[in-house]
Design an enzyme around this catalytic site. Structure first.
Site, PDB file in Angstrom:
ATOM      1  N   ARG A 234      -5.681   2.189  -3.718  1.00 35.74           N
ATOM      2  CA  ARG A 234      -4.919   2.685  -5.215  1.00 35.74           C
ATOM      3  C   ARG A 234      -4.759   4.291  -4.879  1.00 35.74           C
ATOM      4  O   ARG A 234      -6.184   4.973  -5.172  1.00 35.74           O
ATOM      5  CB  ARG A 234      -4.348   2.595  -6.156  1.00 35.74           C
ATOM      6  N   GLU A 263       3.300   7.874  -4.534  1.00 34.67           N
ATOM      7  CA  GLU A 263       3.675   6.877  -3.746  1.00 34.67           C
ATOM      8  C   GLU A 263       5.405   6.744  -3.759  1.00 34.67           C
ATOM      9  O   GLU A 263       6.089   6.434  -2.964  1.00 34.67           O
ATOM     10  CB  GLU A 263       2.900   6.646  -2.986  1.00 34.67           C
ATOM     11  N   HIS A 295       1.441   3.564   3.060  1.00 33.52           N
ATOM     12  CA  HIS A 295       0.970   1.884   2.279  1.00 33.52           C
ATOM     13  C   HIS A 295       1.644   0.164   3.247  1.00 33.52           C
ATOM     14  O   HIS A 295       2.244  -0.092   2.659  1.00 33.52           O
ATOM     15  CB  HIS A 295       1.691   1.887   0.916  1.00 33.52           C
TER      16      HIS A 295
END
Ligand code: NAD
Length: 335
Positions: A234, A263, A295
């Site tokens: 994360r 993000e 991601h």
């Protein structure tokens, strides 16, 4: 019960439509992300499905409650983006997919490490441009080096196994030791020891108030000169400004990211014709020793199929407990 899927991409629609042939839920897919502006798109659906980058704070949770939402099902593992306490107080159940393919993320982590070390991303562009020089592409053998894994759960343990297979010494920090640590070749150390001893550090712990900015100025200073840092967990595990400082001073040798603190403003969307306003992100992109993916660690066929299957099964279980008036007993419920 009717279900509204927010933030749907074509690949979500494909995998869920395919898998729903076995479940026969009544799904409406929309592209909009869930937000204060789009909550009005709920047309009486008691179940909504969202993804990793939609932030459901207390205020939005209240609006979901007013719209009659009873279940938020996350089609991802992490749930740091949802105010679980507020959901509980408002009687909204939150479910997730705790594991769908740890292999997908572990293999992507290894891909980032190998690409960064051997500069494959740079070599690809060079060769296509007719430049066959090796200057600046020097790497190192992983064999014999020390890897430091922070968080040895499902993904971290697999990364440890892969790196051990390449002949690396694997040290790790996790408050909970993995039951198969000996077989996986994991040697547990303190966090401080891990920072000072590891050549390659990979983050696989969840984002919690305790782990927020786990990698800040102090941690970076204690790392070996030239260390490689990989984050596929994360974004906010890193203090990005401190990381940039360390890269500029040439202390941190390599940075591989599949996640980024801010993000949600960028990832999963196409901004190739826009001016990106995030100066911190843009600074990261200027370093030759930084490799960023948006991601995509989870993004394999197997993972998408499992995500769809488990999410639809979560919905079935929720419906059954409503009918039977029994409490929902599953580890997929977030508490
Ligand atoms: P997991 O729950 O199996 O493992 C997490 C491990 O972290 C546990 O062993 C836990 O004890 C440990 N941990 C908790 N607090 C810690 C701390 N302070 N320091 C060190 N270790 C700590 O989770 P997982 O399935 O292995 O997933 C790990 C993370 O990967 C998730 O939290 C998620 O954020 C991320 N993830 C990323 C992607 C992606 O596409 N990039 C996909 C799935 C998951």
């Amino acid at each position: 019960m009717n279900i509204l899927f927010f933030n749907t991409k074509p690949y979500d629609k494909d995998s869920f439509t395919q898998e729903n042939k076995h479940f026969k839920h009544n799904i409406r897919f929309i592209e909009a992300k869930l937000s204060h502006d789009t909550v009005a798109l709920i047309q009486g659906e008691p179940i909504i499905c969202i993804f990793v980058n939609e932030c459901v704070d207390r205020a939005l949770m209240q609006r979901l409650s007013q719209a009659g939402v009873q279940l938020i099902t996350l089609r991802c593992a992490g749930f740091n983006n949802v105010d679980i306490k507020a959901a509980d107080e408002l009687g909204i159940t939150v479910m997730r997919v705790p594991a769908y393919s740890p292999y997908a993320v572990a293999e992507h982590t290894l891909g980032l490490m190998l690409s960064l070390n051997r500069k494959i991303h740079r070599a690809y562009n060079r060769v296509r441009d007719g430049n066959f020089s090796l200057d600046g592409l020097l790497g190192f053998d992983f064999h014999g080096r020390t890897a430091g894994i922070i968080g040895t759960g499902r993904i971290g343990a697999l990364v440890a196994k892969l790196l051990n297979g390449m002949g690396m010494k694997v040290i790790a920090y996790d408050p909970q030791h993995h039951p198969d640590s000996d077989a996986l070749g994991i040697h547990y150390v303190s966090l401080a020891e891990l920072f000072t001893q590891a050549d390659v550090i990979s983050l696989h712990c969840p984002l919690t108030p305790d782990t927020h900015h786990l990698i800040g100025q102090q941690a970076l200073q204690s790392m070996k000169q030239g260390a490689m840092l990989i984050n596929t967990s994360r974004g906010a595990l890193l203090d990005t400004k401190a990381v940039i400082h360390s890269l500029k001073s040439k202390h941190l040798g390599y940075l591989g990211l599949d996640v980024y603190e801010q993000e949600s403003e960028l990832f999963f969307e196409d901004f190739s014709c826009d001016i990106i306003q995030d100066d911190i992100f843009e600074r990261l992109l200027t370093f030759p020793n930084v490799l960023i993916t948006s991601h995509q660690g989870f993004f394999t066929q197997e993972a998408l199929q499992n995500i769809a299957k488990i999410t639809l099964d979560n919905i079935t279980q929720f419906e059954q407990t409503l009918q039977s008036k029994q409490p929902l007993k599953t580890i997929n419920k977030v508490t």
